[in-house]
Scaffold this motif. Sequence first.
Motif, short mmCIF file in Angstrom:
data_model
loop_
_atom_site.label_atom_id
_atom_site.label_comp_id
_atom_site.label_asym_id
_atom_site.label_seq_id
_atom_site.Cartn_x
_atom_site.Cartn_y
_atom_site.Cartn_z
N MET A 132 -5.43 -64.55 21.92
CA MET A 132 -4.28 -65.36 21.55
C MET A 132 -4.03 -65.34 20.05
N GLU A 133 -5.08 -65.28 19.26
CA GLU A 133 -4.91 -65.17 17.81
C GLU A 133 -4.12 -63.92 17.45
N MET A 134 -4.40 -62.84 18.17
CA MET A 134 -3.68 -61.59 17.94
C MET A 134 -2.21 -61.73 18.36
N ILE A 135 -1.97 -62.34 19.52
CA ILE A 135 -0.61 -62.49 20.03
C ILE A 135 0.22 -63.38 19.12
N PHE A 136 -0.39 -64.41 18.57
CA PHE A 136 0.33 -65.36 17.72
C PHE A 136 0.86 -64.72 16.43
N THR A 137 0.34 -63.54 16.06
CA THR A 137 0.84 -62.87 14.86
C THR A 137 2.14 -62.11 15.12
N SER A 138 2.52 -61.98 16.39
CA SER A 138 3.73 -61.24 16.74
C SER A 138 4.98 -62.02 16.34
N LYS A 139 6.02 -61.30 15.95
CA LYS A 139 7.29 -61.92 15.60
C LYS A 139 8.29 -61.89 16.75
N LYS A 140 7.83 -61.41 17.93
CA LYS A 140 8.68 -61.37 19.11
C LYS A 140 8.89 -62.77 19.67
N ASN A 141 10.03 -62.98 20.30
CA ASN A 141 10.24 -64.22 21.04
C ASN A 141 9.65 -64.04 22.44
N HIS A 142 8.33 -64.15 22.49
CA HIS A 142 7.65 -63.79 23.72
C HIS A 142 7.32 -65.01 24.59
N ASN B 253 -0.36 -52.20 21.53
CA ASN B 253 1.09 -52.45 21.51
C ASN B 253 1.45 -53.89 21.83
N ILE B 254 0.47 -54.78 21.73
CA ILE B 254 0.69 -56.17 22.14
C ILE B 254 1.77 -56.86 21.30
N LEU B 255 1.90 -56.47 20.03
CA LEU B 255 2.88 -57.14 19.17
C LEU B 255 4.31 -56.76 19.52
N GLU B 256 4.49 -55.71 20.34
CA GLU B 256 5.83 -55.32 20.80
C GLU B 256 6.19 -55.99 22.12
N ALA B 257 5.21 -56.63 22.77
CA ALA B 257 5.44 -57.20 24.09
C ALA B 257 6.23 -58.50 24.01
N ASP B 258 7.09 -58.71 25.00
CA ASP B 258 7.81 -59.98 25.08
C ASP B 258 7.38 -60.82 26.28
N LYS B 259 6.63 -60.22 27.23
CA LYS B 259 6.13 -60.93 28.39
C LYS B 259 4.66 -60.59 28.59
N ILE B 260 3.79 -61.61 28.52
CA ILE B 260 2.35 -61.37 28.55
C ILE B 260 1.71 -62.30 29.57
N PHE B 261 0.92 -61.72 30.47
CA PHE B 261 0.15 -62.52 31.42
C PHE B 261 -1.32 -62.26 31.18
N ILE B 262 -2.09 -63.33 31.09
CA ILE B 262 -3.54 -63.22 30.93
C ILE B 262 -4.18 -63.85 32.16
N GLY B 263 -4.70 -62.97 33.01
CA GLY B 263 -5.35 -63.44 34.24
C GLY B 263 -6.86 -63.41 34.14
N GLY B 264 -7.36 -62.68 33.15
CA GLY B 264 -8.80 -62.60 32.92
C GLY B 264 -9.04 -62.15 31.50
N SER B 265 -9.88 -62.86 30.79
CA SER B 265 -10.06 -62.56 29.36
C SER B 265 -11.49 -62.20 29.00
N GLY B 266 -12.42 -62.31 29.95
CA GLY B 266 -13.81 -61.98 29.66
C GLY B 266 -14.39 -62.80 28.53
N GLY B 267 -13.93 -64.05 28.40
CA GLY B 267 -14.43 -64.92 27.34
C GLY B 267 -13.76 -64.70 26.00
N GLU B 268 -12.75 -63.85 25.94
CA GLU B 268 -12.10 -63.50 24.68
C GLU B 268 -10.71 -64.13 24.55
N LEU B 269 -10.43 -65.18 25.29
CA LEU B 269 -9.09 -65.74 25.33
C LEU B 269 -8.60 -66.17 23.94
N ILE B 270 -9.46 -66.82 23.18
CA ILE B 270 -9.07 -67.32 21.85
C ILE B 270 -8.71 -66.16 20.93
N SER B 271 -9.55 -65.12 20.89
CA SER B 271 -9.29 -63.98 20.00
C SER B 271 -8.05 -63.21 20.45
#
Length: 414
Positions: free
Chosen positions: A343-353, A323-341
């Motif tokens: 963020m690539e997913m989040i950047f496809t959202s049309k929300k003003n997040h 449901n990440i594309l519906e989110a408007d507020k996102i905090f990333i405190g730990g990504s397990g080395g997957e931060l880039i991937s």
Amino acid sequence: MGNTKNINLIGIGLGNPDLLTKAAISAIERSAVIIGAKRIIESVKEDFPNKKYFTEYNTEKIIEIIRENIDNETAVVFSGDISLFSGSLKLFDKLKALVEDEKDFKDCNINTFPGISSLSYLCAKSNTDISKVKILSFHGKEELLYHNIDSNEYTFIITSKAEGVKEICRKLISFGFFELDIILGENLSYDNERITIGTASDLLGMDISDLNCMIISNPDADKSIGFGLSDEVFARDKVPITKSEVRAIIMSKLDIHPDSICYDIGAGSGSVTIEMSRLAYEGKVYAIEKNPLAVELIKKNIHNFSAENIELIHAKAPEGLDNILEADKIFIGGSGGELISIMEMIFTSKKNHTIVISAITMETISQLTDIVKIAKQKGYDTEITAVNVSKSKEVGPYNMMMAQNMVFIGVIKM
């Protein structure tokens, strides 16, 4: 019958015809066609004979009945008041559009007639100041109960039958609201009306009518909502926690609204998750965590804070981000080395997040720098803040300032 182009939307009150307003009575008397749900039709049929009655509550079907009887003045009757959880609101908008766009409805007048709501009736009967009441409905929908009870002196609830009352009472007990007074109104305005004042435990032992509503009184309600809770209030164990000072900065950067959809990715012990849930008290919080021990701690913290609006997902991101594309507020405190991937997913959202990322290790800081560059190219506003917190610690007769880890906080905002 008067002006046959009138469409009258009428609140009939609680069901007792004695509570109909004079204006409502006049409108029903003028109308040749009466439409409404079964209970509502039955409450007026005896006093207004010689009408053409239709039992219907579906908006689209009501419109078709009006269309088929467009040459007659029509009354659509609703329980209570047409401004409180009423199908009249949706019907009015549909009819207004038809009057503007369709030939059949040209020159029709939409008239509205208020009725006595269960809210105003029960407040009057119990001498409750209606201006202090928070209004909820559990009739066919879910609401977040804990925050509303905790932060409002009075909470009015339209329940879903007798079992709805008992489910709410069980929740109140689980939240620790043992002693709160509950005003339960049953069959209001009818001959078998009953108004009871008792605690949740008292009501659980009663036989309750399906036609009911309630007011929960909390004289100790705390209306303030803050963030930056003390670290000591969280279940922590050996799982890292985002410290209160850093957490306060993160929450201020996120700027969470009551209806926000939030993600806490790499939730740890859940301190940010809990802070999110308190601010997004009419929204939703998804907590993603891969560590089994941390997941158990988040469960404890959800229970301890009675946080009903959190969905805990045991997964390693980007798994669990359905449901990440519906989110408007996102905090990333730990990504397990997957931060880039991620963020690539989040950047496809049309929300003003708004995305806030915390980084401690040099590797994550390097990734954060790259992500900020990409975000700028995509038109986001960005910033990176370095936070260095020191706290005093007693050493003998002295106080020494002990430095915590420096944290870099990246903010990406559309």
